[in-house]
Design a protein around this motif. Structure first.
Motif, PDB file in Angstrom:
ATOM      1  N   GLU A 118      -0.224 -30.038 -11.389  1.00  0.00           N
ATOM      2  CA  GLU A 118      -1.150 -29.765 -12.479  1.00  0.00           C
ATOM      3  C   GLU A 118      -1.578 -31.025 -13.229  1.00  0.00           C
ATOM      4  O   GLU A 118      -2.731 -31.143 -13.648  1.00  0.00           O
ATOM      5  CB  GLU A 118      -0.536 -28.743 -13.446  1.00  0.00           C
ATOM      6  N   ASN A 119      -0.646 -31.970 -13.425  1.00  0.00           N
ATOM      7  CA  ASN A 119      -1.021 -33.165 -14.185  1.00  0.00           C
ATOM      8  C   ASN A 119      -1.472 -34.308 -13.280  1.00  0.00           C
ATOM      9  O   ASN A 119      -1.449 -35.466 -13.687  1.00  0.00           O
ATOM     10  CB  ASN A 119       0.098 -33.611 -15.130  1.00  0.00           C
ATOM     11  N   SER A 120      -1.936 -33.966 -12.075  1.00  0.00           N
ATOM     12  CA  SER A 120      -2.460 -34.994 -11.175  1.00  0.00           C
ATOM     13  C   SER A 120      -3.715 -35.646 -11.746  1.00  0.00           C
ATOM     14  O   SER A 120      -4.112 -36.726 -11.299  1.00  0.00           O
ATOM     15  CB  SER A 120      -2.770 -34.401  -9.796  1.00  0.00           C
ATOM     16  N   VAL A 121      -4.333 -35.017 -12.748  1.00  0.00           N
ATOM     17  CA  VAL A 121      -5.514 -35.613 -13.387  1.00  0.00           C
ATOM     18  C   VAL A 121      -5.168 -36.930 -14.066  1.00  0.00           C
ATOM     19  O   VAL A 121      -6.055 -37.750 -14.333  1.00  0.00           O
ATOM     20  CB  VAL A 121      -6.123 -34.640 -14.414  1.00  0.00           C
ATOM     21  N   LEU A 122      -3.861 -37.143 -14.347  1.00  0.00           N
ATOM     22  CA  LEU A 122      -3.424 -38.385 -14.970  1.00  0.00           C
ATOM     23  C   LEU A 122      -3.243 -39.502 -13.952  1.00  0.00           C
ATOM     24  O   LEU A 122      -3.168 -40.679 -14.331  1.00  0.00           O
ATOM     25  CB  LEU A 122      -2.101 -38.167 -15.710  1.00  0.00           C
ATOM     26  N   ALA A 123      -3.155 -39.167 -12.673  1.00  0.00           N
ATOM     27  CA  ALA A 123      -2.920 -40.173 -11.631  1.00  0.00           C
ATOM     28  C   ALA A 123      -4.179 -41.005 -11.438  1.00  0.00           C
ATOM     29  O   ALA A 123      -5.249 -40.453 -11.136  1.00  0.00           O
ATOM     30  CB  ALA A 123      -2.531 -39.484 -10.320  1.00  0.00           C
ATOM     31  N   PRO A 124      -4.110 -42.316 -11.597  1.00  0.00           N
ATOM     32  CA  PRO A 124      -5.304 -43.164 -11.538  1.00  0.00           C
ATOM     33  C   PRO A 124      -6.073 -43.019 -10.223  1.00  0.00           C
ATOM     34  O   PRO A 124      -5.522 -43.216  -9.144  1.00  0.00           O
ATOM     35  CB  PRO A 124      -4.739 -44.582 -11.684  1.00  0.00           C
ATOM     36  N   GLY A 125      -7.329 -42.631 -10.334  1.00  0.00           N
ATOM     37  CA  GLY A 125      -8.210 -42.564  -9.163  1.00  0.00           C
ATOM     38  C   GLY A 125      -8.043 -41.334  -8.298  1.00  0.00           C
ATOM     39  O   GLY A 125      -8.761 -41.181  -7.298  1.00  0.00           O
TER      40      GLY A 125
END
Length: 299
Positions: free
Chosen positions: A283-290
């Protein structure tokens, strides 16, 4: 009774002997005043502790008569387990569980400033609720939904590297999520009501799922062997097994290029996530750069 091993000692004395070893190994000397200041013990007790350490680890300790302190011997080999994080914390910040003035640490050290320290009153309510398995009523300030009253079941503290979160079950949204402690207002622990089965931590898929993150030097790094050394890689790779609930925080904190074509600026991103597909469903993959979800990657 003669002491023959550290197992024969009580917990308090083992901690004092571990401190003796800590001083010998990382600072190069230890004396009675160090033990007396650290533990508030009498000189006679400090003398006995030093003698006990010499008995269980004679190869580790010598006496420097000119300075009247004990120093590490040439054959020094630690007999206690010293975790790196705790050693660095002690060296830089000191031992902080006591009362009175805080320790300034044993060595000069500077830290990046943490600008959003959680207020202790709110933190104490949350940690009591976690420990006692209770729900909490509070007012929450959300970037997306504004200010609202919430009832949550907190389970664990999460340090994102920039701020402290709490993993909770939110009864308003009926979802597991992270909440920022500094956004919590007037938390009150509830005395009534049991935690329902669907609110239990073992029902949190993001918390129970373990994601394997394989990190490698960014391909545009001119000296990948230096990157490998900096991060303790073996065979040019570093494998981390983390909860899906914190995967995005880890990748963000360490500036890992998670783009499908590893196209982020290498001066800022020294590491690359070898397979970004492992983030599918995180779910918090939106924080992973790029990072781009597979459906958004152009064919």
């Amino acid at each position: 009774m003669e002491i023959r091993s550290i197992e024969d000692m009580n917990q308090a004395q083992r901690e004092r002997l571990a401190f003796i070893e800590f001083r010998l190994w990382f600072l190069g000397d230890v004396g009675r005043p160090d033990l007396m200041d650290r533990f508030g013990i009498a000189p006679a007790v400090a003398t006995r502790d030093l003698a006990a350490y010499r008995e269980v680890a004679p190869q580790n300790i010598d006496f420097d008569g000119s300075r009247k302190v004990y120093v590490p011997a040439a054959g020094f080999k630690a007999i206690f387990e010293h975790e790196t994080d705790r050693v660095l914390s002690a060296l830089s910040r000191g031992f902080g569980e006591g009362l009175g003035k805080s320790s300034s640490g044993f060595l000069p050290c500077e830290f990046p400033l943490r600008l959003n320290q959680p207020p202790l009153a709110a933190l104490a309510t949350i940690t009591r609720a976690i420990h006692q398995r209770r729900a909490v009523r509070l007012v929450y300030h959300s970037l997306n939904t504004g200010v609202s009253k919430r009832e949550v079941v907190p389970f664990a503290l999460v340090d994102s590297g920039l701020r402290w979160h709490v993993r909770v079950f939110d009864r308003k949204s009926q979802e597991f999520r992270d909440m920022v402690i500094t956004r919590m207002e007037r938390p009150v622990m509830l005395d009534d009501g049991d935690i329902a089965a669907h609110e239990q931590l073992d029902q949190d898929i993001q918390w129970t799922r373990i994601v394997e993150l394989e990190l490698v030097p960014h391909p545009a790094q001119p000296r990948p062997e230096i990157v490998a050394r900096d991060f303790g890689m073996k065979g040019g790779r570093l494998v981390l097994n983390v909860r899906a609930a914190i995967a995005g925080y880890v990748l963000q904190q360490w500036s890992v290029d998670c783009s499908p074509d590893h196209s982020l600026e290498p001066t800022r991103y020294r590491l690359r996530l070898k397979d970004s597909l492992v983030l599918y469903g995180v779910e918090n993959s939106v924080l992973a750069p790029g990072y781009q979800a597979p459906s958004k990657i152009k064919s």
